[in-house]
Design an enzyme around this catalytic site. Structure first.
Site, mmCIF file in Angstrom:
data_model
loop_
_atom_site.group_PDB
_atom_site.id
_atom_site.type_symbol
_atom_site.label_atom_id
_atom_site.label_comp_id
_atom_site.label_asym_id
_atom_site.label_seq_id
_atom_site.Cartn_x
_atom_site.Cartn_y
_atom_site.Cartn_z
ATOM 1 N N ASP A 516 0.857 -1.168 0.000
ATOM 2 C CA ASP A 516 0.000 0.000 0.000
ATOM 3 C C ASP A 516 0.903 1.230 0.000
ATOM 4 O OD1 ASP A 516 -2.312 1.520 0.167
ATOM 5 O OD2 ASP A 516 -2.240 1.582 2.348
ATOM 6 N N ASP A 724 -1.845 -1.223 6.083
ATOM 7 C CA ASP A 724 -2.004 -0.624 7.401
ATOM 8 C C ASP A 724 -2.801 -1.501 8.351
ATOM 9 O OD1 ASP A 724 -4.581 -0.417 6.489
ATOM 10 O OD2 ASP A 724 -4.605 1.765 6.361
ATOM 11 N N ASP A 728 -6.925 -2.701 4.635
ATOM 12 C CA ASP A 728 -6.334 -3.737 3.795
ATOM 13 C C ASP A 728 -6.551 -5.144 4.336
ATOM 14 O OD1 ASP A 728 -5.234 -1.841 1.976
ATOM 15 O OD2 ASP A 728 -3.649 -1.433 3.419
#
Length: 836
Positions: A516, A724, A728
């Protein structure tokens, strides 16, 4: 602007990843025990179907033992540091076996390990005689008063070394009796004096019996008890073989000693008085005791990482009252909201934030970073870290089992009890190994008895006993769990928290890393860089209203708006009717100075639905209208106040300083890095170019990241997902290894297979190095154990006799067996020196 959706009232929890899913729209479901379970993706469903017990609440079993599941559902519902439902002791070889008191494992016979934990415990003391303390309620033996409960810090529990002390005592007494026994039995064969003549008399057998009986019957008592328990429980193990081998040798020798002389010639095969093997049974017991003592001492070091963490927490803290007075109180008396004075050189007692002062903290034991960290007012501090030369006033925010340190201890303890997939190989071998060894011993006995030289019975007995002793599978069983216990502890020292051994094994095979952007490649602390006002609203009004709404959002960009308002001294206003729309933004009713008003903070689509249309300029180059601006980056969002467009806010999130070096290290290790972000493609492309990332997926919603991971897996990739740990979660569960990127006390321990306390990509490099070191160590252990047993059994059975007329004395077989176990543990302890 994105945010987490509040769970619907009809949603259920995915028992694998902890996400809430709606049953009517759930991508997958499975039935177990007459109940239907729903999952966020097929990968979670497959994990559940493979081992449902791992993800469901544990069920009690007989004799105070329970079957443990590392249920991620429980990890979400309660602090990770919560102890197992019943028990303080577990078996390192069979971690599902847990007991509330020390003892031996009913499956493998090994001594149970203490389950280390952090938190509080209840003791009972007498109000009149405070020195009288008990672990359970009762009455004072001095005055008869009822004991009163008191809560104390559990900290690092006192080490229970009763098993070690017992084995040590048995070893020394056994050794003291066995040395003269060996002198008598073997000295006669090596000399021609009085000792030789005495050894040839019948009286020597009775003297050997007197010396051997205490060693075998008392010193080896625990082994016979464990061997008998293994037979009763139908779980044959190493103690089955030890008990059989020493028991047969001792019983045979006892029979030879007490039988009348006219029977002895027949037993000896016509060669006079048969030999006795008291020294063999006694020496085997002493050598096994020595191996147990060495093993128990070595195993004490496997829990050193947890104990070091447990010892970080101070027992006292200095609490500052409302009137300014300061008093030292027990850490168990600290509650959320207490103000605590931290003086130079002291440890932070609980998690919280700095209220006054400035100092540096040594967080190396928690995060693995040796450089002290500067702390100013409003900065977070972690319990157990060491204060430098400054003095600060902090406010307690997390206490007891809620602290980060308590969660780390619980996570490491859970990982050390877990089993790696490679352990299945050892389990399969061990399940058939002991019966196979017994069969080999019987075959050796029969072969020597019918086809061997005289005295056939003696040779048959010695060979069978040697096979039973040398083939004990203790080294095979210890190979994996010892490496896992030491490796996970070493990871914790370096800020790499492994949830279970499966992730540790899978990490070395990863060839693709999906990351991410926000909070992973970047700092995750975005800052407001531009505010474009519309209408008659002031910048202060816009920031105050937007920050008040965003204070209820968990989206990373929300923090930038809140910090911008705080820097201008703008207080947050009361908020009601908060609503979050994933991928679009948030809205709420804010109680302003002129009454309540509806405020929207979101993207162009959300603002367009409110009826606004205005031309905006980004960076002085491009002109858009809100009604046709889907290409605006997600770091640009709009504020609508009272159904009117008030402002456009631009937020930027800087890159981490360590990101470029970490990515370079991963690429050199053969890992392809791919960025998957919900941000605008132009923003993602710019960051990818700076970091040298070739593959990017932009404008991806959280629920679609799992599909991306699944697509990579369908093409044969071994995928790790780093995020995080909140938005996610589906992708983390779908990946072969889910890596939760944490920062300080906000680490999402329950979301990933691996959690990184420092929250940057260097932690992934460390995790990969740890995985390679642990798996290399396990393979070394298994190779040694397999080769040892493969070579030892033929030698013990007499494979060398046809060529060299040599047989393996059971005493040497016992020594080799004990040393093999110690060598496996010693090799595992080398992981404590691995540099990550």
């Amino acid at each position: 602007m994105q945010s987490n959706v509040k769970p619907a009232t009809d949603s259920v929890i995915d028992p694998v990843c902890g996400m809430r899913v709606s049953p009517p729209t759930a991508p997958a479901s499975r039935e177990h025990g007459g109940k239907k379970y729903f999952f966020c993706c097929n990968h979670c469903a497959e994990k559940f179907a493979a081992d449902p017990g791992q993800y469901l609440a544990p069920k009690s079993a007989a004799s105070g033992l329970v079957q443990l599941g590392a249920a991620r559902l429980r990890a979400v519902a309660q602090p990770v540091s919560a102890k197992p439902a019943a028990g303080e002791y577990f078996c390192p070889m069979d971690p599902e076996v847990v007991s509330d008191k020390p003892g031996a494992c009913p499956k493998c016979g090994m001594a149970l390990e203490p389950d280390l934990h952090l938190g509080t415990k209840t003791e009972y003391s007498c109000p009149m005689h405070p020195e009288v303390v008990s672990g359970k309620p009762g009455f004072c033996p001095k005055c008869g008063m009822a004991l009163e409960p008191r809560v104390t810090a559990a900290g690092a529990p006192e080490e229970d070394d009763s098993e070690l002390r017992s084995m040590t005592l048995r070893f020394w007494i056994g050794a003291a009796l066995t040395v003269p026994l060996l002198v008598i039995s073997m000295g006669g064969m090596l000399t021609s004096g009085w000792l030789h003549h005495f050894e040839m008399t019948r009286a020597t057998a009775w003297l050997q019996l007197a010396l051997a009986a205490p060693v075998v019957l008392w010193g080896g008592g625990p082994f016979f008890q464990r061997g008998w328990n293994s037979v009763r429980a139908h779980n044959l193990n190493m103690f089955t073989l030890i008990a059989m081998g020493t028991g047969v040798a001792f019983a045979y020798s006892l029979l030879v000693t007490v039988l009348p002389a006219n029977f002895l010639s027949a037993i000896a095969g016509g060669e006079g008085r048969p030999d006795v093997y008291f020294e063999v049974s006694a020496a085997i017991i002493v050598l096994v005791l020595l191996g147990q003592v060495m093993e128990l001492r070595a195993r004490k070091h496997t829990g050193s990482a947890i104990r070091a963490l447990l010892d970080l927490t101070p027992k006292l803290a200095r609490r500052v009252a409302a009137d300014g007075t300061e008093t030292d109180v027990s850490i168990t008396q600290i509650v959320v909201g207490d103000r605590l004075r931290i003086r130079p050189g002291e440890k932070i007692p609980v998690d919280g934030r700095v209220e006054e002062g400035k100092t540096t903290l040594d967080e190396s034991m928690i995060t693995g970073e040796a450089v002290p960290v500067l702390k100013r007012p409003s900065d977070k501090v972690i319990g157990g870290t060491l204060n430098g030369t400054g003095s600060v006033l902090m406010v307690a925010e997390r206490v007891g089992s809620e602290t980060l340190l308590a969660q780390i201890v619980g996570m490491v303890a859970t990982a050390q009890r877990s089993r790696a997939p490679i352990q299945r190989l050892a389990d399969r071998v061990a399940s058939i190994f002991v019966p196979a060894v017994i069969a080999c011993a019987v075959a050796a006995f029969v072969g020597w008895f019918f086809f061997g030289p005289e005295p056939r019975l003696a040779h048959a007995l010695v060979s069978a006993v040697a096979v039973l002793i040398i083939a004990c599978p203790c080294a095979l069983g210890l190979a994996t769990p010892m490496a896992i216990m030491v490796g996970t502890g070493q990871g914790a020292r370096n800020g790499v928290l492994v949830r279970d051994a499966r992730a540790l094994e899978s990490m070395e095979k990863i060839d693709t890393l999906v990351v991410d952007k926000t909070g992973t490649l970047t700092l995750g602390k975005p800052e407001v860089t531009e505010i474009k006002l519309y209408g008659n609203f002031s910048e202060q009004d816009v920031l105050q209203f937007a920050a008040s709404v965003e204070s209820n959002s968990e989206h990373p960009l929300a923090g930038g708006v809140i910090r911008a308002a705080q820097q201008r001294g703008l207080p947050l206003l009361p908020v009601t009717n908060f609503e979050a729309q994933p991928g679009r933004g948030v809205a709420a009713t804010v109680a302003g100075p002129r009454g309540s008003i509806r405020v929207i903070v979101g993207n162009s689509e959300m603002i367009r639905e409110a009826g606004a249309e205005v031309k905006v300029v980004i960076g002085g180059a491009s002109v858009f209208t809100v009604s046709n601006a889907p290409e605006l980056p997600s770091s640009v969002f709009f504020v609508g106040i009272g159904r009117k467009l008030a402002a456009m806010i631009v937020v930027a999130d800087p890159l981490r300083d360590s990101t470029a070096d970490a990515l370079k290290g991963l690429r050199s290790d053969g890992v392809e890095v791919m960025m998957a972000t919900g941000d605008h493609r132009s923003v993602a492309t710019r960051i990818a170019q700076r970091l040298g990332i070739e593959r990017i997926e932009a404008e991806v919603l959280p629920q679609h990241k799992a599909e991306l991971v699944r697509d990579l897996q369908s093409h044969g990739k071994r995928v790790a997902m780093a995020g995080d740990g909140v938005n996610d979660a589906p992708a983390l569960a779908q990946a072969d290894v889910g890596i939760a990127m944490g920062t300080g006390t906000d680490v999402a321990l329950e979301s990933g297979d691996i959690a990184l306390l420092k929250g940057d990509l260097r932690g992934i490099v460390r995790a990969r190095r740890l995985s390679k070191a642990v798996m290399r160590n396990i393979r070394q252990n298994l190779f040694f154990a397999f080769v040892y047993n493969a070579a030892g059994i033929p030698l013990a059975a007499g494979a060398l006799y046809p060529l060299f007329h040599m047989t393996l004395n059971p005493i040497f077989a016992a020594a080799a067996m004990s040393l093999s176990s110690v060598s496996v543990i010693t090799n595992s302890l080398r992981l404590r020196r691995v540099k990550l």
